[in-house]
Design an enzyme around this catalytic site. Structure first.
Site, PDB file in Angstrom:
ATOM      1  N   GLN A 201       0.876  -1.175   0.000  1.00 30.10           N
ATOM      2  CA  GLN A 201       0.000   0.000   0.000  1.00 30.10           C
ATOM      3  C   GLN A 201       0.913   1.224   0.000  1.00 30.10           C
ATOM      4  OE1 GLN A 201      -3.618  -0.528   0.146  1.00 30.10           O
ATOM      5  NE2 GLN A 201      -2.915  -2.604  -0.333  1.00 30.10           N
ATOM      6  N   ALA A 242     -11.736   3.068   4.506  1.00 27.12           N
ATOM      7  CA  ALA A 242     -10.788   2.138   3.887  1.00 27.12           C
ATOM      8  C   ALA A 242      -9.951   2.813   2.802  1.00 27.12           C
ATOM      9  CB  ALA A 242     -11.544   0.948   3.309  1.00 27.12           C
ATOM     10  N   HIS A 243      -9.021   2.057   2.252  1.00 27.60           N
ATOM     11  CA  HIS A 243      -8.090   2.600   1.261  1.00 27.60           C
ATOM     12  C   HIS A 243      -8.805   3.088  -0.004  1.00 27.60           C
ATOM     13  CE1 HIS A 243      -7.130  -1.819  -0.184  1.00 27.60           C
ATOM     14  NE2 HIS A 243      -8.405  -1.659   0.057  1.00 27.60           N
ATOM     15  N   ASN A 244      -8.313   4.217  -0.506  1.00 28.73           N
ATOM     16  CA  ASN A 244      -8.793   4.803  -1.766  1.00 28.73           C
ATOM     17  C   ASN A 244     -10.212   5.353  -1.711  1.00 28.73           C
ATOM     18  OD1 ASN A 244      -6.582   2.647  -2.723  1.00 28.73           O
ATOM     19  ND2 ASN A 244      -6.664   4.368  -4.153  1.00 28.73           N
TER      20      ASN A 244
END
Lengths: 349, 349, 349
Positions: A201, A242-244
């Site tokens: 990541q 969460a991511h993005n």
């Protein structure tokens, strides 16, 4: 910490006043708790009776509610915008109660490569790694961790025990409450031989200006690019982002709600407490998602949603009314079958 | 931090290539964000149009998608296993961006009775109590707390502000994100005279190898024996794992889900976000529990579950379709009652 | 750490015993894990078979279960109150395993204006600000933060990395687990020109005596006045308690549940895991709210609730049974329509 009513009126803006402007109050208090040393708030007609009976030394109320408080004979301040006036009034005490900037504590650990603005405060036991940049007037409480290359905007306040991992960017006038984790790795794996292999990541997190982030919130760094929180968005405690994920401006994300990877919330979206949004979902600007709802598909137009799977609130209420009517529907069907001399069909569970 | 395409291909394994192997890219980026200095990923046919139009200097795609990217005329890498190749590519940048081991920071507080492996790093303000054992190559970031007798395996990485209470054991190659609490007391009381009396929690927590634990997760110690997380299991942010829970190998426990006391998850179980599992429940290996579902009984055979109470996903979808049909069912019953000249039965709410 | 059975019996109170009082056991263990060096517990008839076959050196059981353990021929302790006896037994080991008070660590940062009781312990890297008051025998682990004017009662234990912001009051004999945040600002804004303007949160948090607070819990300070947790209430991990909430005495608030602003829980209320309570709601004393339930209205009389919106548990079960019967109801309606020669009404989704 006491203020004269005249000082209070000067702080809260346009107001009508009945009483003694030199009367002094020590603290704000609720209608029930207030005594003569207190100023209290009457902002909801539901509490008209308590307002009439309050022992407060001064009552603040709205123009449209003033008639309901007619029987209150003490000092009375009447304003057009009650919430704004009350917030400004609380601000008077807040300034007195707040911690004053203290400079750089000698027990902070600050890399020599850090660039500090003017009037920055850094608390004891805080660790600030290489190449961090901190804007003018920022306040970092004790025991925080700012990883390499983190950027903090001007006048941002970071309460104790916040972790911001490497290369994340925080805007100006941001408030980050204790226990927040920004920039931990997103949750990403690919399957191989029955195992889950970690996908690095390498992205970051970017937080706009005037954002507030509640205690113990987690905002993961992007796989690549950035997880983004738009300016003016307010996030309550224990929220997971969460991511993005991309969150627009001026959103309200209430406690314990969660947004899965890569989802996009338009400006002004409101997520109620414990709501959930699946991954790769787009929610139109201005949409309101009720508490506990689970959004599992795109919301293409502004809507008010509730339930799981989340649907338009009115449809949900209509279906719920019929659900509660199931005993009658079932009885009617039984009676009809009997009348028609038909057997109930075999179970199909 | 730039890599030649030839270096990238060397890192990601078998690949076909069209273009200039000496072309240099600076960073990975998404199809939309990428410019000539970027390498981008096309792994989902949904984004074929963006792939055709991307301005990236290099495109990585899968063999089975290559025909959809035919109109992209720049440097193109085509691989059989797209996720694996992309993860390895990200790993190239990740290694450059990652913190390098720094040894023992003089501002860490490490008991003299601690046993350290080779090449261990311990950050400032971390407190490590008596008789802790730390394996070779482990990295403990600043501001962590390891209680007496904790054991940490080789090459495990513990990010800032993690608490691991006394006697808990962590495996090798484990990643623990910031704010995690391992080994707090389980939630156990017995009733006496209308009060709740604490049951001492003298057990521990045992985490296998290759486990990843997300930010602000809580894993309680057992009443006696151990709460166990199997090797290869990946836990997302803000998950709650209660005392004496036993989680198998290679499970995926998504954000904000919770598992109550003494429940047992077989190998490879997947819990979706915000899912809940009651206490003393067994879930068969390979079972998938959808987001927000509530499991309140044993799952004896591998299944896909959703809803609360959780049931087989297909049954849930079938019932939901009929639920959405309730207005028609209700109308039909009304019409039938009218035709049969029967009254609606009295309400029974 | 071994105890003779005679020592154990002395600790747990009235008991019948069969066997050798000088027999020594090293640790408690479960029926399955126990060997001759262990003492084990048989407290649930479900496990009668395991009790009969256990290899434990000593078995503790209840009078009413003793007949089911008749085939176990080793040392046997039989007690009237099994949970109490077992808790006291675990307490023997717990005392041995627990950290002993260590005084004031020289690496703690304690303001000169702090007032400390007798026998207080404060861990390394803990920061205690001006005018904090700490009662006799309190234990503050490393890396905690206590803001200005915080008050901590006697014999309270605060585990590592807890944040208690300014002016909050904690009672006596309280246990606060790692990562807890008490006194962060409540989530309050008023709308102005499409933005959300912060309402200052000048109140505090007041925690009664004998309260336990699980890891990573968040309890926000009141807008004014205090957020209150009654004596004897036990809060599990990752719970959210919003500003101005009032929780009664001896409540159980299970993991990941959340209570929105200004709600009031009577004494002895139980909230199951992941339950949610909306804002400004009152819940009658003794009410039980099932796991995952969502309470969106007042509960005026003691009740057992489940589901969202939460309703009486029996009603919920009855409706659920009919919900599962929807396929049959739908079939019957179709058949009736056919028999009556009526068309199905048009869809109204």
């Amino acid at each position: 910490m006491a203020f004269k009513i005249s000082q209070i009126i000067a702080a809260i803006g346009p107001a009508k006043f009945e009483g003694d402007p030199n009367f002094t109050v020590e603290a704000p208090a609720s209608l029930q708790d207030a005594g003569t040393q207190n100023i209290t708030l009457f902002s909801n007609e539901k509490y008209a009776e308590q307002a009439a009976g309050t022992k407060a030394g001064c009552l603040l109320t709205a123009e449209k509610l003033a008639h309901l408080a007619a029987s209150f004979k003490g000092n009375k301040i009447i304003v057009p915008h009650i919430q704004e006036a009350w917030a400004k009034l609380l601000g008077l005490w807040d300034r007195e109660l707040s911690e004053q900037p203290w400079g750089i504590d000698p027990k902070a650990v600050v890399s020599r490569t850090v660039r500090l603005g003017k009037n920055v405060s850094i608390g004891a036991m805080t660790v600030i790694e290489d190449r961090v940049v901190i804007g003018d007037g920022a306040v970092i409480y004790p025991q925080c961790f700012l990883g390499r290359g983190v950027i903090i905007g001007a006048d941002t306040v970071i309460y104790p025990q916040v972790v911001i991992r490497e290369r994340c960017k925080i805007g100006s006038h941001v408030i980050i409450h204790p226990g927040v984790v920004i920039g931990a790795d997103g949750y990403g794996y690919y399957p191989a031989n029955g195992k889950h292999v970690k996908i690095p990541q390498i992205g970051t997190v970017e937080i706009g200006d005037d954002v507030e982030i509640g205690a113990n919130v987690t905002i993961d760094r992007a796989t690549m690019g950035a997880t983004r929180i738009g300016s003016g968005t307010k996030i309550d405690n224990l929220v997971q982002i969460a991511h993005n994920v991309q969150i627009g401006k001026n959103c309200l994300i209430v406690a314990q709600s969660g947004i899965a990877g890569s989802s996009v919330l338009g400006d002004g979206v409101i997520l109620g407490g414990q709501a959930g949004v699946g991954d790769h979902i787009e929610i139109a600007a201005g949409t309101i998602v009720g508490g506990g709802a689970g959004v599992i598909g795109d919301v293409k137009e502004k809507d008010v949603l509730w339930g799981t799977p989340a649907r338009n609130h009115r449809q949900v209420m209509r279906l719920l009314a019929l659900y509660y009517k199931l005993p009658e529907i079932n009885e009617a069907v039984k009676k009809l079958l009997k009348t028609a001399n038909l057997k109930e069909p075999a179970g199909k569970h």
